[in-house]
Scaffold this motif. Structure first.
Motif, PDB file in Angstrom:
ATOM      1  N   LEU A 137     112.858 113.011  31.269  1.00  0.00           N
ATOM      2  CA  LEU A 137     113.921 112.515  30.390  1.00  0.00           C
ATOM      3  C   LEU A 137     115.110 113.472  30.402  1.00  0.00           C
ATOM      4  N   ALA A 138     114.846 114.761  30.211  1.00  0.00           N
ATOM      5  CA  ALA A 138     115.925 115.758  30.171  1.00  0.00           C
ATOM      6  C   ALA A 138     116.690 115.799  31.493  1.00  0.00           C
ATOM      7  N   HIS A 139     115.968 115.734  32.612  1.00  0.00           N
ATOM      8  CA  HIS A 139     116.597 115.779  33.934  1.00  0.00           C
ATOM      9  C   HIS A 139     117.472 114.541  34.168  1.00  0.00           C
ATOM     10  N   GLY A 140     116.996 113.391  33.717  1.00  0.00           N
ATOM     11  CA  GLY A 140     117.793 112.171  33.839  1.00  0.00           C
ATOM     12  C   GLY A 140     119.101 112.277  33.074  1.00  0.00           C
ATOM     13  N   LEU A 141     119.036 112.810  31.863  1.00  0.00           N
ATOM     14  CA  LEU A 141     120.256 113.007  31.074  1.00  0.00           C
ATOM     15  C   LEU A 141     121.180 114.011  31.754  1.00  0.00           C
ATOM     16  N   TRP A 142     120.603 115.099  32.255  1.00  0.00           N
ATOM     17  CA  TRP A 142     121.367 116.152  32.933  1.00  0.00           C
ATOM     18  C   TRP A 142     122.111 115.585  34.139  1.00  0.00           C
ATOM     19  N   ARG A 143     121.423 114.791  34.941  1.00  0.00           N
ATOM     20  CA  ARG A 143     122.027 114.226  36.158  1.00  0.00           C
ATOM     21  C   ARG A 143     123.123 113.218  35.842  1.00  0.00           C
ATOM     22  N   ARG A 144     123.047 112.589  34.685  1.00  0.00           N
ATOM     23  CA  ARG A 144     124.068 111.617  34.297  1.00  0.00           C
ATOM     24  C   ARG A 144     125.263 112.277  33.613  1.00  0.00           C
ATOM     25  N   GLY A 145     125.252 113.605  33.553  1.00  0.00           N
ATOM     26  CA  GLY A 145     126.374 114.320  32.965  1.00  0.00           C
ATOM     27  C   GLY A 145     126.236 114.581  31.473  1.00  0.00           C
ATOM     28  N   TRP A 146     125.141 114.182  30.872  1.00  0.00           N
ATOM     29  CA  TRP A 146     124.907 114.414  29.439  1.00  0.00           C
ATOM     30  C   TRP A 146     124.138 115.731  29.293  1.00  0.00           C
ATOM     31  N   ARG A 147     124.791 116.807  29.673  1.00  0.00           N
ATOM     32  CA  ARG A 147     124.120 118.101  29.754  1.00  0.00           C
ATOM     33  C   ARG A 147     123.650 118.607  28.397  1.00  0.00           C
ATOM     34  N   GLY A 148     124.444 118.418  27.368  1.00  0.00           N
ATOM     35  CA  GLY A 148     124.035 118.844  26.030  1.00  0.00           C
ATOM     36  C   GLY A 148     122.778 118.116  25.571  1.00  0.00           C
ATOM     37  N   ALA A 149     122.730 116.813  25.811  1.00  0.00           N
ATOM     38  CA  ALA A 149     121.548 116.033  25.438  1.00  0.00           C
ATOM     39  C   ALA A 149     120.339 116.459  26.263  1.00  0.00           C
ATOM     40  N   GLY A 150     120.559 116.727  27.551  1.00  0.00           N
ATOM     41  CA  GLY A 150     119.471 117.201  28.403  1.00  0.00           C
ATOM     42  C   GLY A 150     118.922 118.531  27.914  1.00  0.00           C
ATOM     43  N   ARG A 151     119.817 119.450  27.536  1.00  0.00           N
ATOM     44  CA  ARG A 151     119.377 120.752  27.020  1.00  0.00           C
ATOM     45  C   ARG A 151     118.626 120.589  25.699  1.00  0.00           C
ATOM     46  N   PHE A 152     119.081 119.651  24.856  1.00  0.00           N
ATOM     47  CA  PHE A 152     118.397 119.434  23.581  1.00  0.00           C
ATOM     48  C   PHE A 152     116.975 118.914  23.809  1.00  0.00           C
ATOM     49  N   VAL A 153     116.814 117.952  24.701  1.00  0.00           N
ATOM     50  CA  VAL A 153     115.481 117.423  25.006  1.00  0.00           C
ATOM     51  C   VAL A 153     114.605 118.533  25.592  1.00  0.00           C
ATOM     52  N   SER A 154     115.172 119.355  26.462  1.00  0.00           N
ATOM     53  CA  SER A 154     114.445 120.472  27.043  1.00  0.00           C
ATOM     54  C   SER A 154     114.000 121.462  25.959  1.00  0.00           C
ATOM     55  N   HIS A 155     114.889 121.732  25.025  1.00  0.00           N
ATOM     56  CA  HIS A 155     114.575 122.645  23.919  1.00  0.00           C
ATOM     57  C   HIS A 155     113.458 122.068  23.039  1.00  0.00           C
ATOM     58  N   LEU A 156     113.533 120.779  22.761  1.00  0.00           N
ATOM     59  CA  LEU A 156     112.489 120.109  21.974  1.00  0.00           C
ATOM     60  C   LEU A 156     111.147 120.194  22.706  1.00  0.00           C
ATOM     61  N   SER A 157     111.167 119.969  24.009  1.00  0.00           N
ATOM     62  CA  SER A 157     109.949 120.062  24.812  1.00  0.00           C
ATOM     63  C   SER A 157     109.350 121.464  24.746  1.00  0.00           C
ATOM     64  N   ARG A 158     110.198 122.479  24.841  1.00  0.00           N
ATOM     65  CA  ARG A 158     109.710 123.866  24.767  1.00  0.00           C
ATOM     66  C   ARG A 158     109.064 124.129  23.416  1.00  0.00           C
ATOM     67  N   PHE A 159     109.664 123.614  22.349  1.00  0.00           N
ATOM     68  CA  PHE A 159     109.111 123.776  21.011  1.00  0.00           C
ATOM     69  C   PHE A 159     107.741 123.103  20.888  1.00  0.00           C
ATOM     70  N   LEU A 160     107.602 121.926  21.477  1.00  0.00           N
ATOM     71  CA  LEU A 160     106.363 121.156  21.363  1.00  0.00           C
ATOM     72  C   LEU A 160     105.256 121.627  22.306  1.00  0.00           C
ATOM     73  N   THR A 161     105.625 122.137  23.488  1.00  0.00           N
ATOM     74  CA  THR A 161     104.611 122.446  24.508  1.00  0.00           C
ATOM     75  C   THR A 161     104.464 123.930  24.835  1.00  0.00           C
ATOM     76  N   GLY A 162     105.471 124.740  24.526  1.00  0.00           N
ATOM     77  CA  GLY A 162     105.440 126.150  24.919  1.00  0.00           C
ATOM     78  C   GLY A 162     105.810 126.362  26.376  1.00  0.00           C
ATOM     79  N   ILE A 163     106.299 125.319  27.023  1.00  0.00           N
ATOM     80  CA  ILE A 163     106.677 125.367  28.442  1.00  0.00           C
ATOM     81  C   ILE A 163     108.173 125.086  28.524  1.00  0.00           C
ATOM     82  N   GLU A 164     108.913 125.999  29.149  1.00  0.00           N
ATOM     83  CA  GLU A 164     110.363 125.835  29.248  1.00  0.00           C
ATOM     84  C   GLU A 164     110.754 125.440  30.663  1.00  0.00           C
TER      85      GLU A 164
END
Length: 173
Positions: free
Chosen positions: A40-67
């Motif tokens: 999901l984060a990579h799809g947003l990143w590739r579409r130019g929605w970098r802030g949204a991609g970073r937010f999803v990535s940050h949420l994932s790190r919080f939930l999984t411990g994997i960045e």
């Protein structure tokens, strides 16, 4: 997305000696969750929605411990086992059927723009705590040992088990 969950689940069940059940694989494996969040984060990143991609990535790190940076490119059937503390940088490229254990860093060595992170070929295994640093290539089928620090290319089907260290003496006074 459902087909990818099934594909990664099959890969986990085939490679994990604990042989988890299907529900356990789908609901309890943080590595599978991190890869799906990354899609999901990579799809947003590739579409130019970098802030949204970073937010999803940050949420994932919080939930999984994997960045996993949303700019990283990840192939099929990535298995992150016991994934707490795994860090995958922005320009990292990971091919198919790669196994990564906990505490692994696929990081950069410079702050300059451009390719800064490693490229990992297919069927590579990276042991717990290994640091794979810089714009290097890890060849197909290579094995990186636990706690190894890798800063140079590794050949196909080669085992890298060395830990770089520097002995020093800290005197008093």
């Amino acid at each position: 997305m459902v087909m990818e969950i099934i594909e990664i689940g099959r890969s986990i069940r085939a490679r994990d000696p604990a042989r988890p059940s299907w529900p356990e694989t789908v609901f309890c494996y943080a590595g599978l969750h991190a890869v799906m969040w990354h899609r999901l984060a990579h799809g947003l990143w590739r579409r130019g929605w970098r802030g949204a991609g970073r937010f999803v990535s940050h949420l994932s790190r919080f939930l999984t411990g994997i960045e996993i940076h949303p700019g990283a490119t990840i192939g099929r059937r990535l298995f992150i086992d016991h994934g707490m503390g795994v860090v995958i940088g922005e320009t990292a490229e990971i091919s198919d059927d790669v196994l990564i254990y906990h505490g692994v860093t696929l990081g950069g060595l410079s702050g300059s723009p451009g390719k800064r992170h490693p490229t990992i070929a297919s069927n590579v295994s990276i042991g717990a705590g290994a640091q794979v640093l810089g714009p290097i290539t890890i060849g197909q089928g290579a094995r990186i040992g636990a706690n190894a620090v890798v800063t140079r290319d590794v050949s196909h089907y080669f085992g890298y088990y060395f830990v770089k260290f520097k002995l020093g003496f800290w005197g008093f006074g």
